[in-house]
Design a protein around this motif. Structure first.
Motif, PDB file in Angstrom:
ATOM      1  N   LEU A 158      -1.568  -3.190  -4.327  1.00 59.06           N
ATOM      2  CA  LEU A 158      -0.903  -2.669  -5.515  1.00 59.06           C
ATOM      3  C   LEU A 158      -0.366  -3.791  -6.390  1.00 59.06           C
ATOM      4  CD1 LEU A 158       0.776   0.414  -3.902  1.00 59.06           C
ATOM      5  CD2 LEU A 158      -0.681   0.485  -5.926  1.00 59.06           C
ATOM      6  N   LYS A 159      -0.419  -3.542  -7.700  1.00 64.04           N
ATOM      7  CA  LYS A 159       0.032  -4.492  -8.714  1.00 64.04           C
ATOM      8  C   LYS A 159       1.147  -3.858  -9.538  1.00 64.04           C
ATOM      9  CE  LYS A 159      -4.763  -6.075  -9.240  1.00 64.04           C
ATOM     10  NZ  LYS A 159      -5.876  -6.282 -10.208  1.00 64.04           N
TER      11      LYS A 159
ATOM     12  N   VAL B   8      -8.918   0.234 -10.968  1.00 63.17           N
ATOM     13  CA  VAL B   8      -8.529   0.474  -9.568  1.00 63.17           C
ATOM     14  C   VAL B   8      -9.695   0.363  -8.590  1.00 63.17           C
ATOM     15  CG1 VAL B   8      -6.684   1.987 -10.370  1.00 63.17           C
ATOM     16  CG2 VAL B   8      -8.841   2.990  -9.578  1.00 63.17           C
TER      17      VAL B   8
ATOM     18  N   SER C 207       0.831  -1.205   0.000  1.00 60.45           N
ATOM     19  CA  SER C 207       0.000   0.000   0.000  1.00 60.45           C
ATOM     20  C   SER C 207       0.864   1.252   0.000  1.00 60.45           C
ATOM     21  CB  SER C 207      -0.894   0.025   1.247  1.00 60.45           C
ATOM     22  OG  SER C 207      -1.787  -1.061   1.276  1.00 60.45           O
TER      23      SER C 207
ATOM     24  N   ARG D  26      -9.697  -1.069  -4.880  1.00 59.42           N
ATOM     25  CA  ARG D  26      -8.324  -1.073  -4.349  1.00 59.42           C
ATOM     26  C   ARG D  26      -7.866   0.331  -3.960  1.00 59.42           C
ATOM     27  NH1 ARG D  26      -4.205  -2.348  -7.565  1.00 59.42           N
ATOM     28  NH2 ARG D  26      -5.219  -1.634  -9.486  1.00 59.42           N
ATOM     29  N   PHE D  27      -8.301   1.350  -4.700  1.00 58.42           N
ATOM     30  CA  PHE D  27      -7.885   2.730  -4.445  1.00 58.42           C
ATOM     31  C   PHE D  27      -9.053   3.511  -3.853  1.00 58.42           C
ATOM     32  CE2 PHE D  27      -4.399   3.204  -7.954  1.00 58.42           C
ATOM     33  CZ  PHE D  27      -3.790   2.049  -7.485  1.00 58.42           C
TER      34      PHE D  27
ATOM     35  N   MET E  43      -3.837   3.753  -1.893  1.00 57.39           N
ATOM     36  CA  MET E  43      -3.690   2.675  -2.869  1.00 57.39           C
ATOM     37  C   MET E  43      -3.336   1.385  -2.138  1.00 57.39           C
ATOM     38  SD  MET E  43      -1.632   4.700  -5.876  1.00 57.39           S
ATOM     39  CE  MET E  43      -0.149   4.882  -4.889  1.00 57.39           C
TER      40      MET E  43
ATOM     41  N   ASP F 145       0.294  -1.027 -11.785  1.00 59.03           N
ATOM     42  CA  ASP F 145       0.008   0.292 -11.213  1.00 59.03           C
ATOM     43  C   ASP F 145       1.232   1.207 -11.270  1.00 59.03           C
ATOM     44  OD1 ASP F 145      -1.883  -1.396  -8.688  1.00 59.03           O
ATOM     45  OD2 ASP F 145      -2.690  -0.281 -10.403  1.00 59.03           O
ATOM     46  N   THR F 146       2.361   0.675 -11.689  1.00 57.01           N
ATOM     47  CA  THR F 146       3.569   1.476 -11.790  1.00 57.01           C
ATOM     48  C   THR F 146       3.384   2.601 -12.791  1.00 57.01           C
ATOM     49  OG1 THR F 146       5.009  -0.369 -11.181  1.00 57.01           O
ATOM     50  CG2 THR F 146       6.005   1.428 -12.455  1.00 57.01           C
TER      51      THR F 146
ATOM     52  N   VAL G 204       5.817  -0.476  -8.411  1.00 61.64           N
ATOM     53  CA  VAL G 204       5.388  -1.695  -7.730  1.00 61.64           C
ATOM     54  C   VAL G 204       6.210  -2.845  -8.299  1.00 61.64           C
ATOM     55  CG1 VAL G 204       3.466  -3.182  -7.110  1.00 61.64           C
ATOM     56  CG2 VAL G 204       3.080  -0.729  -7.535  1.00 61.64           C
TER      57      VAL G 204
END
Length: 120
Positions: A85-86, A63, A17, A66-67, A82, A89-90, A118
């Protein structure tokens, strides 16, 4: 003059997160909607989350769940929590505000961006 300063980005492992912050300062009369965008390398900037002046939120499908976007009107600050994270998501995350200045000029203002990576 209005400035937006972002903070909170960094490197996190998948499943982790981060909480992003974006504080607006300067000659502000009122802030309407606030937004978070992101831009990954080689991709177009995309809208991630929106929060209106009355607190209504909206999220990109990628998202949702998750966000969480929130705002503190007393501090002229918008947040993006967030979770889960995956690697996808970078990106560089940017905040944007639709605001009215003390001279009653309405315009969009952007933050400088903060990197979120991430990776394991």
């Amino acid at each position: 003059q209005v400035q937006l300063v972002e903070s909170g980005g960094g490197l996190v492992q998948p499943g982790g997160s981060l909480r992003l912050s974006c504080a607006a300062s300067g000659s502000i009369f009122r802030i309407n909607a606030m937004y978070w965008y992101r831009q990954a390398p080689g991709k177009e900037r995309e809208l991630v989350a929106t929060i209106t002046g009355s607190g209504i939120t909206n999220y990109a499908d990628s998202v949702k769940g998750r966000f969480t976007i929130s705002r503190d009107n007393a501090k002229n600050t918008v947040y993006l929590q967030m979770n889960s994270l995956k690697p996808e998501d970078t990106a560089v995350y940017y905040c944007k505000t639709d605001l009215i200045t003390e001279r009653r000029w309405r315009s969009d203002y952007w933050g400088q961006g903060t990197q979120v990576t991430v990776s394991s």
